[in-house]
Enzyme design. Sequence first.
Site, PDB file in Angstrom:
ATOM      1  N   ILE A  31       0.826  -1.208   0.000  1.00 59.07           N
ATOM      2  CA  ILE A  31       0.000   0.000   0.000  1.00 59.07           C
ATOM      3  C   ILE A  31       0.863   1.262   0.000  1.00 59.07           C
ATOM      4  O   ILE A  31       0.385   2.353  -0.363  1.00 59.07           O
ATOM      5  CB  ILE A  31      -0.954  -0.031   1.225  1.00 59.07           C
ATOM      6  CG1 ILE A  31      -2.160   0.852   0.993  1.00 59.07           C
ATOM      7  CG2 ILE A  31      -0.214   0.332   2.510  1.00 59.07           C
ATOM      8  CD1 ILE A  31      -3.284   0.614   1.981  1.00 59.07           C
ATOM      9  N   GLY A  97      12.390  -3.561  11.732  1.00 60.63           N
ATOM     10  CA  GLY A  97      11.233  -2.756  11.329  1.00 60.63           C
ATOM     11  C   GLY A  97      10.008  -3.567  10.960  1.00 60.63           C
ATOM     12  O   GLY A  97       9.143  -3.082  10.226  1.00 60.63           O
ATOM     13  N   HIS A 104       5.892 -11.912   5.619  1.00 63.88           N
ATOM     14  CA  HIS A 104       5.726 -11.414   4.253  1.00 63.88           C
ATOM     15  C   HIS A 104       7.100 -11.160   3.674  1.00 63.88           C
ATOM     16  O   HIS A 104       8.005 -10.667   4.358  1.00 63.88           O
ATOM     17  CB  HIS A 104       4.878 -10.129   4.227  1.00 63.88           C
ATOM     18  CG  HIS A 104       5.289  -9.122   5.232  1.00 63.88           C
ATOM     19  ND1 HIS A 104       5.000  -9.228   6.582  1.00 63.88           N
ATOM     20  CD2 HIS A 104       6.012  -7.987   5.121  1.00 63.88           C
ATOM     21  CE1 HIS A 104       5.507  -8.209   7.232  1.00 63.88           C
ATOM     22  NE2 HIS A 104       6.141  -7.431   6.362  1.00 63.88           N
ATOM     23  N   HIS A 106       8.989  -9.005   0.925  1.00 63.24           N
ATOM     24  CA  HIS A 106       8.890  -7.847   0.036  1.00 63.24           C
ATOM     25  C   HIS A 106       9.637  -8.177  -1.257  1.00 63.24           C
ATOM     26  O   HIS A 106      10.808  -8.584  -1.208  1.00 63.24           O
ATOM     27  CB  HIS A 106       9.572  -6.622   0.648  1.00 63.24           C
ATOM     28  CG  HIS A 106       8.997  -6.139   1.950  1.00 63.24           C
ATOM     29  ND1 HIS A 106       8.225  -5.005   2.043  1.00 63.24           N
ATOM     30  CD2 HIS A 106       9.110  -6.625   3.213  1.00 63.24           C
ATOM     31  CE1 HIS A 106       7.885  -4.803   3.311  1.00 63.24           C
ATOM     32  NE2 HIS A 106       8.414  -5.772   4.043  1.00 63.24           N
TER      33      HIS A 106
HETATM   34  P1  AMP Z   1       7.114  -4.721   7.488  1.00 66.39           P
HETATM   35  O1  AMP Z   1       7.490  -3.339   7.977  1.00 66.39           O
HETATM   36  O2  AMP Z   1       8.261  -5.512   6.900  1.00 66.39           O
HETATM   37  O3  AMP Z   1       6.349  -5.502   8.540  1.00 66.39           O
HETATM   38  O4  AMP Z   1       6.157  -4.485   6.245  1.00 66.39           O
HETATM   39  C1  AMP Z   1       4.768  -4.295   6.334  1.00 66.39           C
HETATM   40  C2  AMP Z   1       4.348  -3.757   5.017  1.00 66.39           C
HETATM   41  O5  AMP Z   1       2.939  -3.892   4.893  1.00 66.39           O
HETATM   42  C3  AMP Z   1       4.659  -2.269   4.811  1.00 66.39           C
HETATM   43  O6  AMP Z   1       5.513  -2.117   3.674  1.00 66.39           O
HETATM   44  C4  AMP Z   1       3.282  -1.632   4.605  1.00 66.39           C
HETATM   45  O7  AMP Z   1       3.306  -0.571   3.664  1.00 66.39           O
HETATM   46  C5  AMP Z   1       2.463  -2.811   4.126  1.00 66.39           C
HETATM   47  N1  AMP Z   1       1.016  -2.709   4.349  1.00 66.39           N
HETATM   48  C6  AMP Z   1       0.389  -2.342   5.489  1.00 66.39           C
HETATM   49  N2  AMP Z   1      -0.948  -2.376   5.313  1.00 66.39           N
HETATM   50  C7  AMP Z   1      -1.162  -2.796   4.042  1.00 66.39           C
HETATM   51  C8  AMP Z   1      -2.328  -3.025   3.248  1.00 66.39           C
HETATM   52  N3  AMP Z   1      -3.572  -2.846   3.733  1.00 66.39           N
HETATM   53  N4  AMP Z   1      -2.179  -3.430   1.962  1.00 66.39           N
HETATM   54  C9  AMP Z   1      -0.941  -3.601   1.456  1.00 66.39           C
HETATM   55  N5  AMP Z   1       0.207  -3.416   2.147  1.00 66.39           N
HETATM   56  C10 AMP Z   1       0.098  -3.008   3.423  1.00 66.39           C
END
Ligand code: AMP
Length: 118
Positions: A31, A97, A104, A106
């Site tokens: 997002i 972070g 997940h 990236h």
């Molecule tokens: P992390 O900081 O590695 O836990 O990454 C979490 C990621 O989830 C971040 O890059 C956010 O931008 C992403 N994120 C949070 N909410 C959503 C959402 N509703 N849809 C897509 N990505 C999201």
Amino acid sequence: MTDCLFCRMVAGEIPADVVHQTDRVLAFRDISPQAPTHVLVIPKEHHATVGALAETDPALLADVVAAAHAVARQEKLVTDGSEPGYRLVTNTGPAAGQTVHHLHVHVLGGRDLGWPPG
Ligand code: AMP
Ligand code: ZN
């Protein structure tokens, strides 16, 4: 009902911009993209971290990585002849972070990503 954001996305309770999926894995656009391609690949089953998944279901972790590669190919980051390449990142814990505690990966690409990361 779970309070895990990504489990809720798997359940269809929160919208996701899905780019790829299998019966066990879901890939959707971040997002808040940090690169032209920024896709998150998750197991549909809840696992908190990459290490936890490696210990409990390594075959599922392999599925996640294979899906990440499929996404990179779909995004033209893996091509015959010239390969711009891509980066896989998975954060574990506060120092790295991690903000969502459902594993997940990236998938980042489409620009010079630089090294070392911040
Ligand atoms: P992390 O900081 O590695 O836990 O990454 C979490 C990621 O989830 C971040 O890059 C956010 O931008 C992403 N994120 C949070 N909410 C959503 C959402 N509703 N849809 C897509 N990505 C999201
Ligand atoms: Zn979850």
